[in-house]
Scaffold this active site. Structure first.
Site, PDB file in Angstrom:
ATOM      1  N   HIS A   1       0.860  -1.181   0.000  1.00 13.66           N
ATOM      2  CA  HIS A   1       0.000   0.000   0.000  1.00 13.66           C
ATOM      3  C   HIS A   1       0.898   1.233   0.000  1.00 13.66           C
ATOM      4  CE1 HIS A   1      -2.836   2.987   1.659  1.00 13.66           C
ATOM      5  NE2 HIS A   1      -3.820   2.163   1.329  1.00 13.66           N
TER       6      HIS A   1
ATOM      7  N   ASP B   1       2.901  -4.832   8.083  1.00 13.10           N
ATOM      8  CA  ASP B   1       1.643  -4.106   7.935  1.00 13.10           C
ATOM      9  C   ASP B   1       0.512  -5.128   7.954  1.00 13.10           C
ATOM     10  OD1 ASP B   1      -0.575  -2.665   7.185  1.00 13.10           O
ATOM     11  OD2 ASP B   1       0.219  -2.002   5.249  1.00 13.10           O
TER      12      ASP B   1
ATOM     13  N   GLN C   1      -4.676  -5.446   6.535  1.00 10.71           N
ATOM     14  CA  GLN C   1      -5.605  -6.310   5.799  1.00 10.71           C
ATOM     15  C   GLN C   1      -5.620  -7.739   6.324  1.00 10.71           C
ATOM     16  OE1 GLN C   1      -7.738  -5.360   3.512  1.00 10.71           O
ATOM     17  NE2 GLN C   1      -7.049  -3.253   3.315  1.00 10.71           N
TER      18      GLN C   1
ATOM     19  N   LYS D   1     -10.563  -1.413   9.911  1.00  7.88           N
ATOM     20  CA  LYS D   1     -10.475  -2.594   9.049  1.00  7.88           C
ATOM     21  C   LYS D   1     -10.871  -3.871   9.792  1.00  7.88           C
ATOM     22  CE  LYS D   1      -8.012  -0.343   5.727  1.00  7.88           C
ATOM     23  NZ  LYS D   1      -8.451  -0.098   4.344  1.00  7.88           N
TER      24      LYS D   1
ATOM     25  N   CYS E   1      -4.853   2.668  -3.747  1.00  6.95           N
ATOM     26  CA  CYS E   1      -3.617   3.157  -3.104  1.00  6.95           C
ATOM     27  C   CYS E   1      -2.505   2.120  -3.221  1.00  6.95           C
ATOM     28  CB  CYS E   1      -3.852   3.521  -1.643  1.00  6.95           C
ATOM     29  SG  CYS E   1      -4.961   4.915  -1.418  1.00  6.95           S
TER      30      CYS E   1
END
Length: 649
Positions: free
Chosen positions: A367, A444, A447, A470, A608
């Protein structure tokens, strides 16, 4: 009775004599407990206050500690119907076999070994091992109590030279079954905790060289309002662990009030979960309760609402630590979201530890939030940004990754799940490879956290970040997990109140982590809401969610591939619930608009993640994405709308 006049006294010399004399002949447990119970039977038939029960400084037995909430009480019983107690053995000799036989046949109520052993110190009697108290017929008078105390004191039963319990039963404690605390019994949390004995679920186990997917699953079928097509049996790649209850998507959907909305006269089908997830009623209610009953600034006041707000905020931090399996809540920092979390690490840890000609490694499927902050830092420090390539399916090329690592590599930062492709990266292996070269690792997880169990102690990153919105929590709240030693070496990146220990005009002393990274008034209410969201997921079980979503993903992939002209972008063997595609002859924004007219919410654009899509020759895609409340009806609606669009245009 005052503590200066103890009711009973240990005879230490007699006990020492008993230890030397007992030898190999030791009474069995039943005999010992009956002997101890002779003392129990002679006590007055009412609870004794712990403060009045002095045994040379020992705590009261658990069966008499009425002040402990939740402890089941068992009071000694006596009455006319009970046999009279035989005389106690004298204190100057070890009980003979005749004494033991006489005591064993006295019919005295028995006490458990744990109760007997409890007189040597503070007992730890499990409530599960205590029988329910029998009803007592009467309460003795004060005169009876005083009268009964005289022979007990004179007989001094605890000066009786009994064998040493630890010597007689050296393995007694280790032989006891492990029993959970009473507060945990019968709760959903306890059921969820029982899963911790199994390895966590990670889709990445088995991808290529990492694992082999299993061919089928024996787990119960997921309850749905519709069923997958006949003859299509999804192959589950994760190593699934036992689950504590059946997953019922129909019931779960009722927890999300927004799913009752209509769009253009059609029932809402929410397939834009990679952008943001919807909120269950428990999160909405928790936010409302906070503003109605707890709203205050935290940490710095002495009034009731400040205490409530502080407790709620720190409870949320504890819940995050539990959800990630962090070793301490002090490793959890609240921020606005994953983007701010990555910037925090770049501007604090990165500025201190990354210098000229050092290298930062990221991947091709990041991202923008995991690209731009490192570009800015590299430009400022004269460092180099290096990129791990991916194969045509969208999976990390581990052979090329290995080539990028060297002694100049200071940080590796990559996603656990690609927001544009759904690819699940082999986190554990990539972290291990980076650590071999002395590099720190940021993962990260924005997600990932809504789709699978995340265990930061197993994955072993130095930093792990995600956004609350999220994972069914509020917007404007996110998390940085950092290892304790790494956070301790990291300077603050913002200055202000709350993060300071002392301020003068000459210098400032900062609080230890996590406070030093939370300058000013934080997003208190939304942190509390995030805690409620994670607690909600715990009650469902992340393993349940992962299986359900994977079955939907396989079903949706099969259905989309049957639409002429549709091409799925990102076909890695290990994927989470993201389905990017392009439709021949149709602009992605037009597809998104057509689906919207059918009440179906998807995302169309570059997500993004422009470098990711350009790797596959695309500028934009249509991106349906899944969550725990989606069902087969949602997938059928999506496929039907796309077929209708193909027929119309």
């Amino acid at each position: 009775m005052s503590t200066s006049e103890p009711r009973f006294q240990f005879d230490q010399d007699a006990v020492a004599q008993a230890k030397s004399a007992v030898g190999a002949v030791v009474p069995d447990v039943a005999t010992l407990t009956r002997m101890a119970n002779e003392f129990f039977r002679a006590l007055p038939n009412q609870p004794v206050n712990a403060g009045d029960y002095s045994l040379a400084g020992a705590s009261a037995p658990a069966s008499y500690t009425a002040a402990i909430p939740g402890t089941e009480m068992r009071q000694p019983q006596f009455g006319a119907s009970e046999p009279s107690a035989p005389a106690l053995p004298s204190a100057d000799k070890i009980p003979s076999e005749a004494d033991l036989a006489r005591l064993a046949g006295s019919g005295a109520p028995t006490a458990s070994p744990a109760e007997f052993a409890g007189f040597t110190g503070t007992p730890t009697l499990s409530p599960l091992s205590v029988d329910a108290p029998a009803a007592t017929s009467s309460v003795p008078s004060q005169a009876a109590i005083a009268q009964s105390a005289v022979p007990l004191a004179s007989a001094s039963p605890f000066s009786l030279p009994l064998p040493d319990f630890d010597l007689a039963f050296p393995n007694f404690e280790t032989s006891l079954p492990t029993i959970p605390p009473l507060a945990a019994l019968g709760t959903e949390d306890f059921a969820q905790e029982s899963l911790s004995a199994f390895s966590p679920l990670y889709f990445l186990e088995g991808a290529g060289a990492l694992s082999q997917p299993i061919a089928s699953t024996s787990h119960p079928a997921t309850q749905q309002t519709s069923q997958p097509a006949q003859g299509f049996a999804p192959s589950l790649s994760p190593n699934l662990v036992p689950v504590h209850r059946q997953f019922d998507v129909t019931s779960i959907r009722k927890d999300f009030p927004i799913l009752n909305e209509t769009v253009h006269g059609k029932p809402l089908v929410w397939l834009d979960n990679a952008a943001t997830t919807q909120k269950p009623q428990v999160v909405i209610d928790r936010l409302s309760f906070f503003y109605e009953h707890e709203n205050s600034n935290i940490h710095r006041a002495a009034h009731e609402l400040a205490a409530r707000a502080t407790d709620a905020y720190e409870d949320a931090r504890n819940q995050v630590a539990h959800f990630l399996n962090a070793s301490s809540s002090k490793e959890i920092v609240f921020v606005r979201g994953a983007t701010e979390a990555i910037n925090l690490v770049a501007q604090s840890w990165g500025r201190k530890f990354i210098g000229k000609d050092d290298e930062i490694v990221i991947s091709w499927i990041e991202h923008h939030a995991n690209i731009v902050p490192w570009q800015m830092l590299a430009s400022e420090k004269g460092a180099k940004l290096r990129v791990i390539p991916v194969d045509d399916s969208g999976q990390i090329r581990l052979d090329e990754y290995e080539k990028l690592l060297n002694s100049r590599t200071k940080l590796v930062s990559f996603t656990q799940v690609s927001n544009a492709l759904g690819t699940i990266t082999p986190v554990e292996q990539m972290v291990q490879m980076a650590h071999r070269y002395g590099a720190r690792v940021l993962v990260d997880g924005a997600q990932a956290v809504s789709h699978m169990r995340v265990d930061v102690q197993q994955l072993d990153p130095d930093f792990y970040v995600f956004s609350g919105h999220k994972v069914f929590g509020p917007t404007g709240i996110g998390v940085v997990y950092g290892k304790a030693d790494v956070l301790a070496d990291t300077p603050p990146w913002q200055g202000g109140g709350n993060m300071i220990a002392d301020v003068t005009f000459e210098k400032t002393l900062y609080q230890p982590p996590p406070s030093r990274f939370e300058a000013g008034t934080g997003n208190i209410a939304d942190a509390v809401g995030l805690g409620a969201a994670l607690s909600y997921l715990d009650t469902i079980g992340m393993e349940n969610i992962a299986r359900h979503e994977h079955e939907l993903l396989v079903y949706a992939t099969e259905g989309l591939q049957q639409i002429p002209g549709l091409c799925i972008i990102g076909t890695a063997k290990e994927k989470a619930g993201v389905l990017s595609f392009v439709l021949e002859g149709h602009r992605t924004e037009d597809v998104g608009a057509a689906l919207n007219r059918e009440g179906i919410a998807v995302r169309s654009g570059h997500h993004c993640a422009q470098p990711t899509l350009r790797r596959f020759g695309q500028e934009t895609t249509v991106r349906p994405s899944l969550a725990l409340y989606n069902n087969y009806d949602d997938i059928d609606a999506l496929i039907a709308a796309l077929r209708k669009m193909k027929q119309t245009y």
